[in-house]
Write a protein that holds these residues in place. Sequence first.
Motif, PDB file in Angstrom:
ATOM      1  N   THR A  34       0.875  -1.182   0.000  1.00 65.01           N
ATOM      2  CA  THR A  34       0.000   0.000   0.000  1.00 65.01           C
ATOM      3  C   THR A  34       0.904   1.222   0.000  1.00 65.01           C
ATOM      4  N   ASN A  35       1.500   1.472  -1.173  1.00 64.39           N
ATOM      5  CA  ASN A  35       2.479   2.554  -1.303  1.00 64.39           C
ATOM      6  C   ASN A  35       1.841   3.886  -0.908  1.00 64.39           C
ATOM      7  N   ARG A  36       2.500   4.605  -0.013  1.00 66.60           N
ATOM      8  CA  ARG A  36       1.860   5.790   0.543  1.00 66.60           C
ATOM      9  C   ARG A  36       2.827   6.953   0.632  1.00 66.60           C
ATOM     10  N   CYS A  37       2.279   8.121   0.889  1.00 70.24           N
ATOM     11  CA  CYS A  37       3.135   9.309   0.982  1.00 70.24           C
ATOM     12  C   CYS A  37       3.900   9.273   2.307  1.00 70.24           C
ATOM     13  N   GLU A  61      -5.817  12.632  -7.840  1.00 74.27           N
ATOM     14  CA  GLU A  61      -4.509  12.244  -7.300  1.00 74.27           C
ATOM     15  C   GLU A  61      -3.553  11.963  -8.457  1.00 74.27           C
ATOM     16  N   ILE A  62      -2.389  12.581  -8.399  1.00 74.89           N
ATOM     17  CA  ILE A  62      -1.359  12.386  -9.425  1.00 74.89           C
ATOM     18  C   ILE A  62      -0.386  11.322  -8.924  1.00 74.89           C
ATOM     19  N   GLY A  63      -0.093  10.323  -9.747  1.00 82.19           N
ATOM     20  CA  GLY A  63       0.831   9.262  -9.331  1.00 82.19           C
ATOM     21  C   GLY A  63       0.208   8.420  -8.234  1.00 82.19           C
ATOM     22  N   SER A  64      -1.020   7.951  -8.477  1.00 82.63           N
ATOM     23  CA  SER A  64      -1.799   7.289  -7.418  1.00 82.63           C
ATOM     24  C   SER A  64      -1.258   5.914  -7.050  1.00 82.63           C
ATOM     25  N   ASN A  65      -0.377   5.369  -7.886  1.00 83.31           N
ATOM     26  CA  ASN A  65       0.243   4.079  -7.611  1.00 83.31           C
ATOM     27  C   ASN A  65      -0.820   3.034  -7.272  1.00 83.31           C
ATOM     28  N   PHE A  68      -3.590   3.910  -2.444  1.00 80.17           N
ATOM     29  CA  PHE A  68      -3.802   4.061  -0.997  1.00 80.17           C
ATOM     30  C   PHE A  68      -4.350   5.439  -0.622  1.00 80.17           C
ATOM     31  N   THR A  69      -3.724   6.504  -1.138  1.00 85.05           N
ATOM     32  CA  THR A  69      -4.095   7.861  -0.705  1.00 85.05           C
ATOM     33  C   THR A  69      -5.534   8.185  -1.104  1.00 85.05           C
ATOM     34  N   SER A  70      -5.902   7.887  -2.347  1.00 84.98           N
ATOM     35  CA  SER A  70      -7.281   8.180  -2.795  1.00 84.98           C
ATOM     36  C   SER A  70      -8.291   7.383  -1.981  1.00 84.98           C
ATOM     37  N   GLY A  83      -7.687   8.713  -9.494  1.00 82.44           N
ATOM     38  CA  GLY A  83      -6.224   8.570  -9.462  1.00 82.44           C
ATOM     39  C   GLY A  83      -5.695   8.288 -10.857  1.00 82.44           C
ATOM     40  N   ILE A  84      -4.602   8.951 -11.225  1.00 83.42           N
ATOM     41  CA  ILE A  84      -3.937   8.604 -12.482  1.00 83.42           C
ATOM     42  C   ILE A  84      -2.481   8.251 -12.190  1.00 83.42           C
ATOM     43  N   ASP A  85      -1.965   7.330 -12.989  1.00 86.80           N
ATOM     44  CA  ASP A  85      -0.568   6.908 -12.846  1.00 86.80           C
ATOM     45  C   ASP A  85      -0.106   6.384 -14.202  1.00 86.80           C
ATOM     46  N   VAL A  86       1.172   6.600 -14.539  1.00 85.57           N
ATOM     47  CA  VAL A  86       1.681   6.106 -15.834  1.00 85.57           C
ATOM     48  C   VAL A  86       1.945   4.607 -15.804  1.00 85.57           C
ATOM     49  N   ASN A  87       1.981   4.016 -14.608  1.00 85.14           N
ATOM     50  CA  ASN A  87       2.327   2.601 -14.500  1.00 85.14           C
ATOM     51  C   ASN A  87       1.064   1.724 -14.516  1.00 85.14           C
ATOM     52  N   ALA A  88       0.923   0.930 -15.593  1.00 90.15           N
ATOM     53  CA  ALA A  88      -0.300   0.140 -15.777  1.00 90.15           C
ATOM     54  C   ALA A  88      -0.464  -0.921 -14.689  1.00 90.15           C
ATOM     55  N   GLY A 114      -2.619   7.434 -16.777  1.00 93.32           N
ATOM     56  CA  GLY A 114      -2.603   8.826 -17.245  1.00 93.32           C
ATOM     57  C   GLY A 114      -1.316   9.491 -16.825  1.00 93.32           C
ATOM     58  N   ASP A 115      -0.943  10.506 -17.579  1.00 90.65           N
ATOM     59  CA  ASP A 115       0.335  11.197 -17.377  1.00 90.65           C
ATOM     60  C   ASP A 115       0.094  12.587 -16.786  1.00 90.65           C
ATOM     61  N   ALA A 116       0.853  12.915 -15.741  1.00 88.18           N
ATOM     62  CA  ALA A 116       0.749  14.240 -15.120  1.00 88.18           C
ATOM     63  C   ALA A 116       1.001  15.350 -16.132  1.00 88.18           C
ATOM     64  N   GLY A 133       4.748  12.454  -3.537  1.00 89.39           N
ATOM     65  CA  GLY A 133       5.977  11.796  -3.996  1.00 89.39           C
ATOM     66  C   GLY A 133       6.159  11.732  -5.501  1.00 89.39           C
ATOM     67  N   ALA A 134       5.084  11.872  -6.263  1.00 92.58           N
ATOM     68  CA  ALA A 134       5.183  11.644  -7.710  1.00 92.58           C
ATOM     69  C   ALA A 134       5.993  12.721  -8.427  1.00 92.58           C
ATOM     70  N   ASN A 135       6.067  13.922  -7.846  1.00 94.14           N
ATOM     71  CA  ASN A 135       6.806  14.991  -8.552  1.00 94.14           C
ATOM     72  C   ASN A 135       8.292  14.683  -8.693  1.00 94.14           C
ATOM     73  N   THR A 136       8.825  13.813  -7.829  1.00 92.85           N
ATOM     74  CA  THR A 136      10.225  13.406  -7.988  1.00 92.85           C
ATOM     75  C   THR A 136      10.349  12.487  -9.199  1.00 92.85           C
ATOM     76  N   PHE A 137       9.296  11.706  -9.455  1.00 91.78           N
ATOM     77  CA  PHE A 137       9.319  10.750 -10.574  1.00 91.78           C
ATOM     78  C   PHE A 137       9.040  11.446 -11.909  1.00 91.78           C
ATOM     79  N   VAL A 138       8.170  12.464 -11.885  1.00 86.84           N
ATOM     80  CA  VAL A 138       7.818  13.178 -13.121  1.00 86.84           C
ATOM     81  C   VAL A 138       9.042  13.962 -13.583  1.00 86.84           C
ATOM     82  N   GLN A 139       9.433  13.778 -14.837  1.00 92.37           N
ATOM     83  CA  GLN A 139      10.668  14.418 -15.297  1.00 92.37           C
ATOM     84  C   GLN A 139      10.418  15.847 -15.799  1.00 92.37           C
TER      85      GLN A 139
HETATM   86  C1  LIG Z   1       6.259   7.279  -4.987  1.00 91.18           C
HETATM   87  S1  LIG Z   1       4.945   6.799  -6.018  1.00 91.18           S
HETATM   88  C2  LIG Z   1       3.660   7.770  -5.300  1.00 91.18           C
HETATM   89  C3  LIG Z   1       2.903   6.973  -4.312  1.00 91.18           C
HETATM   90  C4  LIG Z   1       1.724   7.620  -3.676  1.00 91.18           C
HETATM   91  N1  LIG Z   1       0.882   8.354  -4.564  1.00 91.18           N
HETATM   92  C5  LIG Z   1       2.074   8.551  -2.569  1.00 91.18           C
HETATM   93  O1  LIG Z   1       1.180   9.120  -2.000  1.00 91.18           O
HETATM   94  O2  LIG Z   1       3.245   8.701  -2.241  1.00 91.18           O
HETATM   95  C6  LIG Z   1       5.242   7.688  -7.515  1.00 91.18           C
HETATM   96  C7  LIG Z   1       4.288   7.281  -8.605  1.00 91.18           C
HETATM   97  O3  LIG Z   1       4.354   8.262  -9.637  1.00 91.18           O
HETATM   98  C8  LIG Z   1       4.117   7.587 -10.853  1.00 91.18           C
HETATM   99  N2  LIG Z   1       4.522   8.457 -11.963  1.00 91.18           N
HETATM  100  C9  LIG Z   1       5.763   8.666 -12.465  1.00 91.18           C
HETATM  101  N3  LIG Z   1       5.726   9.537 -13.485  1.00 91.18           N
HETATM  102  C10 LIG Z   1       4.427   9.901 -13.635  1.00 91.18           C
HETATM  103  C11 LIG Z   1       3.737  10.778 -14.522  1.00 91.18           C
HETATM  104  N4  LIG Z   1       4.391  11.462 -15.465  1.00 91.18           N
HETATM  105  N5  LIG Z   1       2.396  10.905 -14.395  1.00 91.18           N
HETATM  106  C12 LIG Z   1       1.714  10.201 -13.447  1.00 91.18           C
HETATM  107  N6  LIG Z   1       2.313   9.355 -12.580  1.00 91.18           N
HETATM  108  C13 LIG Z   1       3.647   9.210 -12.661  1.00 91.18           C
HETATM  109  C14 LIG Z   1       4.915   6.307 -10.719  1.00 91.18           C
HETATM  110  O4  LIG Z   1       4.492   5.318 -11.634  1.00 91.18           O
HETATM  111  C15 LIG Z   1       4.639   5.950  -9.261  1.00 91.18           C
HETATM  112  O5  LIG Z   1       3.550   5.071  -9.145  1.00 91.18           O
END
Ligand SMILES: C[S@@+](CC[C@H](N)C(=O)[O-])C[C@H]1O[C@@H](n2cnc3c(N)ncnc32)[C@H](O)[C@@H]1O
Length: 301
Positions: A34-37, A61-65, A68-70, A83-88, A114-116, A133-139
Amino acid sequence: MTTVTDTAHSEVGHASTVGDELAYVDLLSLVRETNRCPGGKRTIRRIATRLGIGPHTRVLEIGSNTGFTSMELAKITGCTAVGIDVNAAAVAEANRKRSQLPQRIADRLSFSVGDACAIPFGDAEFDVIVCGGANTFVQDRATALSEYLRVLRPYGFVSVTNLYYRKAPDEQLLTDLRDVLGFDVPPYGLQDWLKVLAPAEWELYDLETTDLVARPDKVVEAYADALCSSDRLPQVSESDRLRVRNRWHEVMSIFNRNHAHLGFMELTLRRPMPGDEEQPELFLTAGSWDPYFEKAFVQGN
Ligand SMILES: C[S@@+](CC[C@H](N)C(=O)[O-])C[C@H]1O[C@@H](n2cnc3c(N)ncnc32)[C@H](O)[C@@H]1O
């Protein structure tokens, strides 16, 4: 290692790999974490209170993984959350978890790929955006933030829960993180992140920070054992389960080392309207941030 999810967990789709190892985001879907913030449920409750989320609030929710959060927000406030997330694989796991909830909560939730940076919703559709947490992953963070502005109603809030370095990481730690995550983690401190996450078009409404600490290794071992027990992963063969468990422990040990250097911010941004005037405040409670001066500082005015 590369074949573990292909053979053992087709329900969450085919996993990608980083080097020879299972990629982190796929690994956590496989383990059904249950990946969480940072701060977990306590942080989510604070977000709900701080942003006044209730039954009539439409949350994105962006990056809902794995959701859990939603789910937690829908449970404690009765809000509607998308919730949207790029990971299927993560989205599939979120939908599996959603289907196990009581109908009245499940009906308020949806998860899709979906993509942020290209949010698949119209303008001003949401009251609140939550991003843990997702903003670190979004490039491309500048594009993501302009998308948040677009889909948020005027005076809607964005809650950003983001890790930052309060102590500089060494090169080895950054290399280990890149190997696990598949991208370079910027060694940004709080002010570096604020420059990225609170650009001029936003009102910097509130900011709280909390330090993280590392756990003893025996706690990380127990955590890996609990999450990768045969009870929790009955669909995985015993030899694969042990490999997943050891990989999970390896990844969590790197994250745990990282925690000793980290704090996390709970940043609240608000979508202003053109012509709004922001004035400084004279009163400031000890230890808190003054959004007006912080914003001026962040913008270098
Ligand atoms: C650390 S997890 C976030 C977990 C959870 N949402 C939280 O509350 O911490 C980061 C998530 O961001 C997603 N992610 C990465 N790039 C993304 C993008 N461009 N748009 C949406 N989600 C993205 C990843 O697939 C991953 O599931």
